[in-house]
Design a protein around this motif. Structure first.
Motif, PDB file in Angstrom:
ATOM      1  N   GLY A 228      75.328  58.862  -2.341  1.00 31.98           N
ATOM      2  CA  GLY A 228      76.311  58.351  -3.419  1.00 31.98           C
ATOM      3  C   GLY A 228      77.539  58.669  -4.073  1.00 31.98           C
ATOM      4  O   GLY A 228      77.823  58.745  -4.804  1.00 31.98           O
ATOM      5  N   ALA A 229      78.147  58.703  -3.224  1.00 35.36           N
ATOM      6  CA  ALA A 229      80.057  58.422  -2.857  1.00 35.36           C
ATOM      7  C   ALA A 229      80.560  57.191  -2.542  1.00 35.36           C
ATOM      8  O   ALA A 229      79.886  56.120  -1.901  1.00 35.36           O
ATOM      9  CB  ALA A 229      80.118  60.152  -1.324  1.00 35.36           C
ATOM     10  N   VAL A 230      81.538  57.244  -3.687  1.00 36.64           N
ATOM     11  CA  VAL A 230      82.264  55.816  -3.660  1.00 36.64           C
ATOM     12  C   VAL A 230      82.773  55.558  -2.428  1.00 36.64           C
ATOM     13  O   VAL A 230      83.251  56.216  -1.886  1.00 36.64           O
ATOM     14  CB  VAL A 230      83.337  55.621  -4.893  1.00 36.64           C
ATOM     15  CG1 VAL A 230      84.258  54.252  -5.199  1.00 36.64           C
ATOM     16  CG2 VAL A 230      82.389  56.954  -6.293  1.00 36.64           C
ATOM     17  N   ILE A 231      82.685  54.152  -1.995  1.00 33.56           N
ATOM     18  CA  ILE A 231      83.015  53.603  -1.123  1.00 33.56           C
ATOM     19  C   ILE A 231      85.118  53.812  -0.394  1.00 33.56           C
ATOM     20  O   ILE A 231      84.623  52.359  -1.475  1.00 33.56           O
ATOM     21  CB  ILE A 231      82.232  52.548   0.103  1.00 33.56           C
ATOM     22  CG1 ILE A 231      80.522  53.343  -0.114  1.00 33.56           C
ATOM     23  CG2 ILE A 231      82.489  52.385   1.078  1.00 33.56           C
ATOM     24  CD1 ILE A 231      80.018  52.060   0.198  1.00 33.56           C
ATOM     25  N   ASP A 232      85.177  53.638   0.211  1.00 36.32           N
ATOM     26  CA  ASP A 232      86.424  53.325  -0.191  1.00 36.32           C
ATOM     27  C   ASP A 232      87.266  52.737   1.946  1.00 36.32           C
ATOM     28  O   ASP A 232      87.429  53.092   2.558  1.00 36.32           O
ATOM     29  CB  ASP A 232      88.202  54.135   0.312  1.00 36.32           C
ATOM     30  CG  ASP A 232      89.613  53.640  -0.093  1.00 36.32           C
ATOM     31  OD1 ASP A 232      89.223  52.391   0.294  1.00 36.32           O
ATOM     32  OD2 ASP A 232      89.949  54.254   0.640  1.00 36.32           O
ATOM     33  N   PRO A 233      86.746  50.779   1.960  1.00 39.62           N
ATOM     34  CA  PRO A 233      86.744  50.544   3.188  1.00 39.62           C
ATOM     35  C   PRO A 233      87.845  50.612   3.972  1.00 39.62           C
ATOM     36  O   PRO A 233      89.050  50.369   3.230  1.00 39.62           O
ATOM     37  CB  PRO A 233      85.809  48.925   3.219  1.00 39.62           C
ATOM     38  CG  PRO A 233      86.607  48.765   1.446  1.00 39.62           C
ATOM     39  CD  PRO A 233      85.677  50.596   0.500  1.00 39.62           C
ATOM     40  N   GLU A 234      87.800  51.339   5.681  1.00 39.81           N
ATOM     41  CA  GLU A 234      89.158  50.985   6.335  1.00 39.81           C
ATOM     42  C   GLU A 234      89.449  50.005   6.514  1.00 39.81           C
ATOM     43  O   GLU A 234      88.113  48.414   6.809  1.00 39.81           O
ATOM     44  CB  GLU A 234      88.659  51.380   7.578  1.00 39.81           C
ATOM     45  CG  GLU A 234      88.488  53.117   6.660  1.00 39.81           C
ATOM     46  CD  GLU A 234      89.860  53.926   7.343  1.00 39.81           C
ATOM     47  OE1 GLU A 234      90.453  54.015   7.867  1.00 39.81           O
ATOM     48  OE2 GLU A 234      89.758  55.201   6.818  1.00 39.81           O
ATOM     49  N   PRO A 235      90.594  49.421   6.842  1.00 45.88           N
ATOM     50  CA  PRO A 235      90.632  47.921   7.109  1.00 45.88           C
ATOM     51  C   PRO A 235      89.901  47.910   8.534  1.00 45.88           C
ATOM     52  O   PRO A 235      89.666  49.067   9.370  1.00 45.88           O
ATOM     53  CB  PRO A 235      92.097  48.228   7.541  1.00 45.88           C
ATOM     54  CG  PRO A 235      92.767  48.756   6.379  1.00 45.88           C
ATOM     55  CD  PRO A 235      91.410  49.554   6.362  1.00 45.88           C
ATOM     56  N   GLY A 236      89.435  46.740   8.158  1.00 50.10           N
ATOM     57  CA  GLY A 236      88.169  45.737   9.750  1.00 50.10           C
ATOM     58  C   GLY A 236      86.845  46.364   9.979  1.00 50.10           C
ATOM     59  O   GLY A 236      86.473  46.916  10.865  1.00 50.10           O
ATOM     60  N   THR A 237      86.636  46.714   8.879  1.00 42.42           N
ATOM     61  CA  THR A 237      85.550  47.476   8.707  1.00 42.42           C
ATOM     62  C   THR A 237      84.631  46.999   7.638  1.00 42.42           C
ATOM     63  O   THR A 237      85.583  46.198   6.694  1.00 42.42           O
ATOM     64  CB  THR A 237      85.315  48.538   8.737  1.00 42.42           C
ATOM     65  OG1 THR A 237      85.097  49.279   6.851  1.00 42.42           O
ATOM     66  CG2 THR A 237      85.221  49.741   9.450  1.00 42.42           C
TER      67      THR A 237
ATOM     68  N   ALA B 164      83.937  45.349  11.793  1.00 44.02           N
ATOM     69  CA  ALA B 164      82.493  46.842  12.400  1.00 44.02           C
ATOM     70  C   ALA B 164      82.219  47.386  11.253  1.00 44.02           C
ATOM     71  O   ALA B 164      82.292  47.583  10.415  1.00 44.02           O
ATOM     72  CB  ALA B 164      83.792  47.915  13.240  1.00 44.02           C
ATOM     73  N   VAL B 165      80.850  47.435  11.520  1.00 45.17           N
ATOM     74  CA  VAL B 165      79.542  47.695  10.418  1.00 45.17           C
ATOM     75  C   VAL B 165      79.992  49.226  10.549  1.00 45.17           C
ATOM     76  O   VAL B 165      79.717  50.314  11.129  1.00 45.17           O
ATOM     77  CB  VAL B 165      78.287  46.907  10.581  1.00 45.17           C
ATOM     78  CG1 VAL B 165      77.700  48.648   9.481  1.00 45.17           C
ATOM     79  CG2 VAL B 165      78.158  45.692  10.278  1.00 45.17           C
ATOM     80  N   ALA B 166      80.548  49.748   8.705  1.00 49.53           N
ATOM     81  CA  ALA B 166      80.887  51.193   9.490  1.00 49.53           C
ATOM     82  C   ALA B 166      79.725  51.739   8.410  1.00 49.53           C
ATOM     83  O   ALA B 166      79.433  52.770   8.561  1.00 49.53           O
ATOM     84  CB  ALA B 166      81.725  51.211   8.161  1.00 49.53           C
ATOM     85  N   GLY B 167      79.156  50.628   7.770  1.00 47.09           N
ATOM     86  CA  GLY B 167      77.571  51.582   6.989  1.00 47.09           C
ATOM     87  C   GLY B 167      76.783  50.652   6.310  1.00 47.09           C
ATOM     88  O   GLY B 167      77.562  49.372   5.919  1.00 47.09           O
ATOM     89  N   PHE B 168      75.709  51.593   5.107  1.00 48.76           N
ATOM     90  CA  PHE B 168      74.899  50.976   4.205  1.00 48.76           C
ATOM     91  C   PHE B 168      75.252  51.362   2.822  1.00 48.76           C
ATOM     92  O   PHE B 168      75.565  52.268   2.791  1.00 48.76           O
ATOM     93  CB  PHE B 168      73.570  50.858   5.198  1.00 48.76           C
ATOM     94  CG  PHE B 168      74.007  49.385   6.657  1.00 48.76           C
ATOM     95  CD1 PHE B 168      73.576  48.709   6.282  1.00 48.76           C
ATOM     96  CD2 PHE B 168      73.910  50.477   6.853  1.00 48.76           C
ATOM     97  CE1 PHE B 168      73.279  48.467   7.393  1.00 48.76           C
ATOM     98  CE2 PHE B 168      73.617  50.383   8.613  1.00 48.76           C
ATOM     99  CZ  PHE B 168      73.335  48.523   8.584  1.00 48.76           C
ATOM    100  N   LEU B 169      75.416  49.932   2.205  1.00 48.06           N
ATOM    101  CA  LEU B 169      75.670  50.550   0.592  1.00 48.06           C
ATOM    102  C   LEU B 169      74.804  50.533  -0.152  1.00 48.06           C
ATOM    103  O   LEU B 169      73.883  49.906  -0.097  1.00 48.06           O
ATOM    104  CB  LEU B 169      77.160  49.482   0.217  1.00 48.06           C
ATOM    105  CG  LEU B 169      76.466  48.372   0.362  1.00 48.06           C
ATOM    106  CD1 LEU B 169      76.257  47.641  -1.078  1.00 48.06           C
ATOM    107  CD2 LEU B 169      78.368  47.677   0.208  1.00 48.06           C
TER     108      LEU B 169
END
Lengths: 799, 262
Positions: free
Chosen positions: A138-147, A178-183
């Motif tokens: 439930g946290a707001v995602i801040d995607p890293e570059p490259g992910t 790279a797949v960092a996770g699912f949203l």
């Protein structure tokens, strides 16, 4: 009745349950199953609505969204927002649309494109104020570059995992993330939303835009949070009146709520249907046991009536035992639903997060369970109306209801059979003809069993049949080559030439797809992807009309026709997204035919005239090889010669696009097979036990007269086999007649409203019924095995 | 003239029982109902069994006919030891060689009278269907119910039902007919008709074993067996059988019952 009536009733209830424990257990079981499923369906609806509301609150879902293809004047929109008191916040979000087959995910055991999802995919960055994309905590995602963060939809559908690599290739390069996770996406979570958002960092979005080049179209989400969600209608009017950007669909808060609830809703509907079936079985069971009991107690009832016991008191006597059993079943079911909820709500929890509505969900479940008990009570009351018809005189004289007329008919019918089938078979058939109403219950259950057994089987056969590709907007061919965008045009031309010169190839045709816009049913411009080529070479099946033959004609897929509000014979105007320099631009085309297509979200179009749009999305080549030529070898040869193109067989193409669906259909077909067999066996066993109790006197007499046990059993096997045969016939005809339509109702959303079911006759109409027959025969023999401990004299005396 | 003889004195033994024992479980306790009963019935004999309620007479009948398995002892019909047969063999034997007449009408409710009567013959396909109907017609005509052949059991009177039951029992010319209170549920007139029919059949050579409470029924027999507490307490042979039970026979049975305290 006397003052200790309550005790007497309790005593009678206990004894009745003890005397026939099988019936009691079965009734409790069916009520428990019904109550469990109904409670879970209720809990699912309560939880889904609660959880989706919670998610939408957390993600700050927009109240109003205007999608727009084309350029945007952000200043004008900002000015409108500032001047409109209803607007709390606004945002203009660019989305990079990339064809799903150009997005590939690789990793351990995984190598797939996103095409099987049948979705429109777009890369976005995280928003700052609202419409936030959240992780599974439930946290707001801040995607890293490259992910990249992928929608949960794909994780579930394709079995993706963190750490895998997503690759997007285009004419402008190649990007690996790279797949960092699912949203969790409060707008597009559901598989019923036809678009999905993939979250990347701002720098990666730029790289992706460069890589995909002109094939990737930028689309904008112009979205608003309002001060009053109820004023969405008013705001929509004001937005349109302001003449702001509106080249695309408009979506409001209400629709987001609806789409988010839909997946849970559809599961609930399916569970509800199953529940209704189970409740029906429970009711039939109640009715049958009750009638049997009344038959057996006929004399006692007559005597009680003769000595002055009122009908009302008799009704209470019989109602009570069923109420006790139904209530016990409901309690068991309600407890069971708590476990079932864990399973059913797992998806909801994953997609939406916690709902915080455990108590209301439980209360709804309890209410529905109580409703089922009430329905059972009503059925008992209505069956007990026949107590009024018991004549004390008749009951005391003969112990059974007065014989009805017209009992000679079956005897005459059977005399035509002569002596051949033997007395047990004749007796079995005779009973069927004499009291057909009695066998209606198993007939209906067998018909339903056969139906749920055959339908998914036929669906699976249909989807895996070679002709299924005609539902994917393509003709039947041996070879299929796909090329994305316009970059590989040169290679396609080479392929075209090679195929023409290949002596093993008997025919081939090339199609190119380009995008246009046309006004949809609401007068809003919408993208139409038109395929152009020789449509006569690999003909499609048209559900309405015929294939276009002239440059001024067009054929539309069912969903495209619905979207444009067009029918056969209508004229539509299409405008190229980017006109070819020397062309006249807009085309006026007459719709000649409508076909079914599930690719590209179900919206495609075909014409024979040349493209006037330079926005080339891709090319497809179909080819047939000579008879005797090995297709896989030919495919391998061309795949090696053209590594940059996707060379496949039609089967591969169907599998790649429909693999998930085919797999789930196979699972459903196997599950249906198991359910069908289990229900048939259970109902047969139950029904036969009840019948044996009902027929105990006759069986005792037959045994006393010297019938072997087997000769008694044969009568019952003949009955169940005959009823089963009739049931399977009804079920098979039902699956044949209603199956296509029923499947159409569920599949119309993906563009298949007129599915023509193909059956494997051996599997559907021979093997499955034969196995069903074996199951029923075994269940009959097992449940009619006479109790060796029960002496014949006891059976006769107890009557 | 009335005399008492031992069972083995009369003719060729058709049915013989030795040391029959049978128990039932009542409230968790085993209660022995037959305490080692010996009985022989000669071919063509008409034997009635009398006794108070609970004396074990019905149990004896069920044991002799193989409807209930016994705990100990043997039963022979001709040369066949019934107690050594499997349930299926026993069923075959009952069908082919025994006839039954019960107190309550035990016709199958869902078959007409004629169909009920030809039932076991149809099962074994004895003769052609026409043969079977001819045999049934012969019996039903004698019993005065041929006109009712198409009726269902619920559509005829108790006496008519019982006559149909007797026709069914005789359909296959059994070696022996077992009767369990065959007139118990009938009014006096009907009972008389049934008794006359049974006596007539016996005179034609059918062996009969009938359990009864009714002195008038017992008095029709060649021999009356009295049971007390699961044992055969006494026997009475009546040798001047007539179409109607003579007062002397009835008196003899009553006198013997008094003496035994039944």
């Amino acid at each position: 009745m006397n003052p200790s009536q309550g005790q007497v009733l309790s005593q009678l209830t206990r004894n009745a349950i003890r005397r026939n424990p099988t019936t009691a257990v079965v009734l409790v079981l069916f009520v428990a199953l019904s109550a469990a499923l109904a409670s879970s369906a209720g809990a699912l609806i309560v939880t889904v609505t609660g959880a989706s509301a919670a998610l939408m609150q957390r993600a700050q879902t927009p109240h109003f969204l205007q999608m727009h293809a084309g350029s945007v004047d952000e200043g004008r929109i900002a000015a409108f927002a500032a001047g409109n008191p209803l607007v709390d916040a606004h945002d203009v979000v660019p989305m990079l649309n990339v064809d799903s087959s150009a997005i590939r995910v690789t990793g351990e055991g995984t190598d797939t494109t996103l095409a099987p999802g049948l979705q429109d995919d777009a890369f976005v960055t995280q928003n700052e104020q609202f419409d936030l994309l959240l992780d599974t905590d439930g946290a707001v995602i801040d995607p890293e570059p490259g992910t990249v963060w992928l929608p949960l939809f794909y994780q579930q559908l394709l079995g993706l995992a963190e750490g895998q690599v997503l690759t997007v290739s285009g004419p402008g390069g190649h990007v690996e993330l790279a797949v960092a996770g699912f949203l969790r996406d409060s707008q597009m979570n559901s598989s019923y939303a036809s678009s999905k958002r993939l979250l990347v960092s701002a720098t990666d979005l730029e790289e992706l835009t460069t890589a995909v080049g002109p094939a990737g179209a930028i689309e904008y989400l112009i979205q608003f949070r309002l001060t009053d969600a109820d004023a969405v209608g008013q705001f929509e009017t004001e937005y349109q009146a302001a003449g702001l950007e509106a080249n695309g669909p408009t979506i409001t808060w209400t629709l987001f709520v609806l789409v988010n609830s839909l997946s849970g809703g559809i599961i609930s509907v399916i569970i509800t249907l199953v529940t209704v079936l189970l409740v029906a079985i429970a009711l039939l069971c109640v009715r049958f046991t009750l009638l049997t009991t009344l038959d057996r107690d006929y004399r006692e009832i007559g005597v009680l009536k003769a000595i002055g016991v009122r009908d009302r008191d008799l009704r209470r006597l019989y109602t009570r035992r069923y109420l006790v059993l139904a209530a016990a079943g409901a309690v068991v079911g309600l407890i069971g639903s708590l476990a079932l909820n864990q399973l059913l709500l797992a998806d909801v929890l994953l997609y939406f997060g916690p709902a915080g509505r455990a108590l209301p969900a439980f209360l709804v479940g309890a209410g529905l369970s109580a409703l089922i008990v009430a329905v059972v009570a009503l059925a008992v009351r209505s069956t007990l109306r026949r107590l009024q018809t018991v004549s004390p005189v008749q009951a005391i004289r003969t112990g059974e209801p007065a014989a009805s007329a017209s009992r000679r008919r079956p005897a005459r019918l059977l005399s035509a059979l002569g002596d051949r089938p033997g007395a047990p078979v004749r007796l079995g058939l005779r009973d069927l003809l004499r009291r057909p109403a009695l066998y209606l219950v198993p007939l209906v259950v067998y018909a339903l069993g056969a139906f749920i057994l055959i339908l998914p089987q036929n669906l699976h056969t249909t989807v895996t049949a070679p002709t299924f590709v005609t539902y994917m907007g393509a003709g039947v061919s041996d070879l299929r080559v796909d090329a994305q965008g316009g970059a590989t045009t040169g290679r396609i031309a080479d392929l075209d030439r090679d195929l023409a010169q290949d002596p093993q190839v008997t025919g081939h045709a090339m199609f190119t797809t380009a995008s246009y816009t046309a006004l949809d049913a609401d007068g809003v411009p919408a993208i139409v992807k038109i395929e152009s080529g020789d449509l006569a070479a690999f003909p499609l099946t048209y559900s309405e009309g015929v294939a276009p033959t002239a440059d001024t004609q067009i054929a539309l897929s069912r969903l495209q026709a619905d979207a444009l509000g067009a029918a056969v014979g209508d004229r539509i105007a299409v405008t190229p997204v980017a006109p070819v320099p020397e062309s006249s631009g807009a085309l006026e085309l007459t719709v000649t035919g409508i076909y079914q297509d599930i690719t590209n979200g179900g919206r495609t179009a075909k014409m024979v005239g040349p493209h006037t749009s330079a926005d080339l999305l891709g090319s497809t080549v179909y080819a047939d090889v000579d008879r005797g030529v090995d297709v896989p070898t030919t495919i391998a040869r061309y795949a090696a010669a053209y590594p940059e193109l996707e060379v496949s067989s039609v089967r591969d193409f169907v599998d790649a696009s429909m693999g998930g669906t085919i797999d789930s259909l196979r699972t459903v077909a196997i599950a249906a097979l198991a359910i069908g067999f289990a229900v048939a066996a259970l109902i047969t066993a139950l029904f036969m036990r009840l019948l044996i109790v009902r027929d105990a006197f006759g069986i005792g007499v037959m045994r006393a007269l010297g019938f072997r046990d087997r000769q008694v059993q044969i009568q019952y096997v003949v009955r169940s086999a005959a009823v089963l045969a009739a049931g399977v016939l009804v079920g098979a005809v039902g699956a044949k007649v209603l199956g296509g339509g029923l499947a159409g109702v569920f599949l119309s959303g993906i563009g298949l409203s007129e599915l023509h079911l193909v059956a494997d006759p051996w599997l559907a109409y021979a093997a499955s019924p034969l196995v069903l027959l074996a199951v029923v025969a075994v269940a009959t023999v097992a449940s009619t095995r006479p109790d060796a401990r029960l002496a014949i004299s006891a059976t006769i005396k107890n009557q | 003239m009335i005399t008492t003889v031992s069972p083995t004195d009369t003719g060729t033994a058709l049915l013989s029982a030795r040391g029959l024992r049978k128990s039932f479980t009542l409230d968790g306790q085993d209660v022995e109902v037959l305490h080692g009963v010996d009985l022989t019935i000669a071919e063509g004999e008409f034997v009635t069994v009398m006794g108070a309620s609970g004396s074990g007479k019905s149990t004896l009948l069920h044991s002799l006919s193989g409807m209930d398995p016994v705990d100990a002892g043997t039963v022979r019909l001709d040369d066949v030891e019934l107690t050594a047969l499997s349930p299926d063999e026993l069923a075959d034997h009952r069908r082919e060689h025994m006839g039954f007449v019960f107190q309550q009408p035990t016709l199958l409710r869902d078959l007409g009278l004629l169909e009920n009567i030809v039932l076991t013959s149809s099962l074994d396909r004895v003769g052609t269907p026409a043969d079977r109907v001819a045999r049934a017609k012969e019996l039903m005509t004698r019993a005065g119910i041929w006109d009712l052949r198409a009726r269902m059991p619920a559509q005829v009177s108790g006496g008519q039902l019982q006559r149909a039951g007797i026709c069914r029992a005789l359909m296959r010319r059994p070696r022996i007919v077992f009767g369990d209170e065959p007139t118990g549920a009938l009014n006096r007139d009907s009972a008389e008709q049934i008794l006359a029919l049974l006596a007539e059949l016996n005179r034609e050579g059918t062996t009969m074993l009938v359990v009864t409470h009714d002195v008038r029924v017992a008095a029709r027999a060649d021999r009356v067996v009295f049971m007390i507490d699961g044992r055969i307490a006494d026997e009475l042979t009546l040798d001047d059988r007539g179409p109607v039970a003579g007062p002397a026979r009835v008196d003899a049975v009553i006198a013997r019952m008094r003496r035994l305290g039944i």
